[in-house]
Design a protein around this motif. Structure first.
Motif, PDB file in Angstrom:
ATOM      1  N   GLU A  17       0.843  -1.205   0.000  1.00 28.49           N
ATOM      2  CA  GLU A  17       0.000   0.000   0.000  1.00 28.49           C
ATOM      3  C   GLU A  17       0.879   1.256   0.000  1.00 28.49           C
ATOM      4  O   GLU A  17       0.574   2.239  -0.680  1.00 28.49           O
ATOM      5  CB  GLU A  17      -0.943   0.011   1.207  1.00 28.49           C
ATOM      6  N   GLU A  50      -4.089   5.693  -0.834  1.00 29.29           N
ATOM      7  CA  GLU A  50      -3.218   4.534  -0.596  1.00 29.29           C
ATOM      8  C   GLU A  50      -2.484   4.673   0.739  1.00 29.29           C
ATOM      9  O   GLU A  50      -2.246   3.687   1.425  1.00 29.29           O
ATOM     10  CB  GLU A  50      -2.217   4.353  -1.738  1.00 29.29           C
ATOM     11  N   HIS A  53      -4.826   3.524   3.251  1.00 22.80           N
ATOM     12  CA  HIS A  53      -4.874   2.052   3.262  1.00 22.80           C
ATOM     13  C   HIS A  53      -3.713   1.489   4.083  1.00 22.80           C
ATOM     14  O   HIS A  53      -3.886   0.588   4.895  1.00 22.80           O
ATOM     15  CB  HIS A  53      -4.789   1.483   1.839  1.00 22.80           C
ATOM     16  N   GLN A 127     -11.097  -2.917  -3.603  1.00 17.72           N
ATOM     17  CA  GLN A 127     -10.377  -3.262  -4.832  1.00 17.72           C
ATOM     18  C   GLN A 127     -11.327  -3.392  -6.027  1.00 17.72           C
ATOM     19  O   GLN A 127     -10.968  -3.039  -7.147  1.00 17.72           O
ATOM     20  CB  GLN A 127      -9.551  -4.539  -4.645  1.00 17.72           C
TER      21      GLN A 127
HETATM   22 FE   LIG Z   1      -4.816   0.385  -1.690  1.00 16.15          FE
END
Ligand SMILES: [Fe+2]
Ligand SMILES: [Fe+2]
Length: 168
Positions: A17, A50, A53, A127
């Motif tokens: 990530e 990201e 994440h 996703q």
């Molecule tokens: Fe991700």
């Protein structure tokens, strides 16, 4: 309490990530320095997502009695060939991440870790959305060809779920 195996695979996902965030950041810089203000904004927002994440994995590991590790990151490419090939790379990368999330699900089943299995479902859904979003962008780029990206650059932010606000 996390098993060593699950702790390790979740720590590996921190690297993936985090690398995704750096990869999109490098792409954002390339787009920004090549006159694509809208596309760079999209990529900066993506890089932020990201990073969130990565933080989700860090907090989960620590909350479950493990120890999250910040890894070394490999340097992402500085340059891109074209907008289209860049988004093809984004799509390939997201497919790689989806596969890696699937492997985490498989590991939690093998380890009877149903708590982590349930927790990681958020990423399974995420996703699906990420791949769908990039696939839609590629469809548009295929329609446009390489030549007239002015409107695409202007409009790309409106194609983000939530209108460009990073969703935690
Ligand atoms: Fe991700
Ligand atoms: Fe992603």
């Amino acid at each position: 309490m996390l098993s060593k195996k699950i702790e390790d695979i979740l720590n590996e996902q921190i690297e993936k990530e985090g690398y995704s965030s750096n990869l999109y950041l490098a792409m954002a810089i390339w787009a920004e320095t090549n006159g694509y203000a809208g596309i760079s904004k999209w990529l900066y927002a993506q890089a932020e997502e990201e990073k969130l994440h990565m933080l989700k994995f860090i907090h989960y590991i620590n909350e479950r009695g493990g120890h999250a590790v910040v890894p070394a990151f490999k340097q992402p490419p500085k340059d891109q060939k074209s907008i289209k090939s860049m988004f093809e790379e984004v799509f390939k990368h997201e497919q790689f991440i989806s596969e890696s999330i699937n492997q985490i699900v498989a590991a939690t089943i093998a380890e009877n870790d149903f708590t982590t299995q349930s927790w990681v479902q958020w990423f399974v859904t995420e996703q699906i959305e990420e791949e769908a979003q990039v696939s839609e962008i590629l469809d548009k780029l295929n329609l446009l060809g390489e030549n007239n990206l002015y409107l695409f650059d202007r409009d790309i932010m409106s194609m983000r779920a939530g209108g460009g606000t990073p969703v935690a």
